[in-house]
Each structure stands twice: as structure tokens, then as C-alpha cells.
Design a protein around this motif. Sequence first.
Motif, PDB file in Angstrom:
ATOM      1  N   SER A 152       0.822  -1.195   0.000  1.00 26.58           N
ATOM      2  CA  SER A 152       0.000   0.000   0.000  1.00 26.58           C
ATOM      3  C   SER A 152       0.868   1.262   0.000  1.00 26.58           C
ATOM      4  CB  SER A 152      -0.892  -0.001   1.249  1.00 26.58           C
ATOM      5  OG  SER A 152      -1.403   1.285   1.492  1.00 26.58           O
ATOM      6  N   SER A 156     -12.030  -1.022   7.818  1.00 26.54           N
ATOM      7  CA  SER A 156     -11.339  -1.966   6.936  1.00 26.54           C
ATOM      8  C   SER A 156     -11.836  -3.388   7.140  1.00 26.54           C
ATOM      9  CB  SER A 156      -9.827  -1.905   7.155  1.00 26.54           C
ATOM     10  OG  SER A 156      -9.324  -0.667   6.716  1.00 26.54           O
ATOM     11  N   GLU A 157     -12.054  -3.772   8.388  1.00 27.02           N
ATOM     12  CA  GLU A 157     -12.572  -5.121   8.654  1.00 27.02           C
ATOM     13  C   GLU A 157     -13.982  -5.272   8.089  1.00 27.02           C
ATOM     14  OE1 GLU A 157     -13.487  -8.293  12.236  1.00 27.02           O
ATOM     15  OE2 GLU A 157     -13.253  -6.181  12.755  1.00 27.02           O
ATOM     16  N   ASP A 172     -13.717  -5.641   4.312  1.00 29.65           N
ATOM     17  CA  ASP A 172     -13.186  -6.958   3.988  1.00 29.65           C
ATOM     18  C   ASP A 172     -14.268  -8.036   4.146  1.00 29.65           C
ATOM     19  OD1 ASP A 172     -10.885  -8.767   3.402  1.00 29.65           O
ATOM     20  OD2 ASP A 172     -11.271  -9.455   5.441  1.00 29.65           O
ATOM     21  N   PHE A 178      -9.963   4.155  -1.648  1.00 29.67           N
ATOM     22  CA  PHE A 178      -9.205   3.480  -0.607  1.00 29.67           C
ATOM     23  C   PHE A 178      -8.479   2.287  -1.218  1.00 29.67           C
ATOM     24  CE2 PHE A 178      -9.689   0.945   3.578  1.00 29.67           C
ATOM     25  CZ  PHE A 178      -8.499   1.456   4.079  1.00 29.67           C
ATOM     26  N   CYS A 187      -7.663  -0.699  -0.319  1.00 33.79           N
ATOM     27  CA  CYS A 187      -7.926  -2.110  -0.010  1.00 33.79           C
ATOM     28  C   CYS A 187      -8.936  -2.780  -0.931  1.00 33.79           C
ATOM     29  CB  CYS A 187      -8.363  -2.265   1.444  1.00 33.79           C
ATOM     30  SG  CYS A 187     -10.045  -1.707   1.768  1.00 33.79           S
ATOM     31  N   TYR A 188      -9.752  -2.033  -1.652  1.00 31.16           N
ATOM     32  CA  TYR A 188     -10.821  -2.656  -2.434  1.00 31.16           C
ATOM     33  C   TYR A 188     -10.301  -3.659  -3.468  1.00 31.16           C
ATOM     34  CZ  TYR A 188     -13.555   1.205  -0.476  1.00 31.16           C
ATOM     35  OH  TYR A 188     -14.146   2.091   0.372  1.00 31.16           O
TER      36      TYR A 188
END
Length: 178
Positions: free
Chosen positions: A18, A102-103, A106, A126, A128-129
Motif C-alpha cells: 500500500s 477496513s474489517e 473486507d 481506498f 484495499c478494495y
Amino acid sequence: MIDYNKVLCPAIKEMKPSGIRKFFDIAQQLEGVISLGVGEPDFKTPWLIRQEAISTLEKGKTCYTANAGLIALREEIAKYFQRTIHTSYDPNKEIIVTVGGSEAIDLTIRCLVQPGDEVLIVEPSFVCYRPIVSLCGGVPVVIETKEENEFRLTADELREKITDKTKLLVLPYPNNPT
């Protein structure tokens, strides 16, 4: 010595680090810098909240809770939604409490996306996607927003990307990081 190239799944090995985390690490080493890289506020947690956390620890409330979170908290969340938006949710079946956004992101993507499903991701967004979708075997489909549209998604841009394999649209608002 473990050869991680032999034990890690291909999706993990292909995942890029990241950029936000790299920025965060650099900012931590500089004096006088306020890093907004991981979405933290620029102020300390208010004393009332810290005091309550200390009190909870002193009372010995240090055990695991239910996977969905404390029932008392889920009941209060249900009451909040009923009071503020006049919507009913069952705290036993329809509300879960996560340790952070984030959790929750996810868990949501993992519960919905199956191999081959396309997930529309509005960008900039963001970080993380895309990796989470890839870990599920899904296909991230990026929709780049443009400055001339004030980084807003248009109906035409959305229609252009929808296919028979589209399963999910990630549409955060306000869009992170703009």
C-alpha cells in the motif's frame, strides 16, 4: 528457513504494498508532520473516552466478545437507527460490530464476491478494495472519476462498465481519498 514463494498463494505474492502505508511510515519519521495517510484525526482521543476505556480494563472486561460484538452495543445501534432514521434492524441477526472500517469492508466483500464476479470500484479510492476483490477470485473493474466532473461518478460511466458478471459496486461517499 521458510521459502515463502512456495507457501504463499499466488494472489498474495502478486499483491503490491500500500502506498498509503509507505507514506505513513515516512511521515512518522518527520517532525511536525500531521499524517492523514491512514485516516486518523489530528487530535488525541477525548479524555472521557480514554477514561471509560481505562475503567473497563480496571473492571477486568478483557475477554473475547461474541463474533458479532457485544449484544448491548448492537441493541443500542438498533435503537439509534430506529430513533434517527426510523428503520428497524434485529441486533441478533442484522447488526455486527467490527474493529474498524477496513474489517467491515473486507467481511462484506468476502461474503458477496465469488470467483469470476466483477466488482466496480470508483477511483480514486481506498487502497484495499482491489486486493480484497482479487483475494476472493473476483475481478476488480476500475471506474476512474475525472476532475472535470469534480470526481463524481456519472451515470454514463457506470453504465459503460456494467456487464452480466457485475456483482457489486463499491461507491464510498465521500470518496476516499478525494
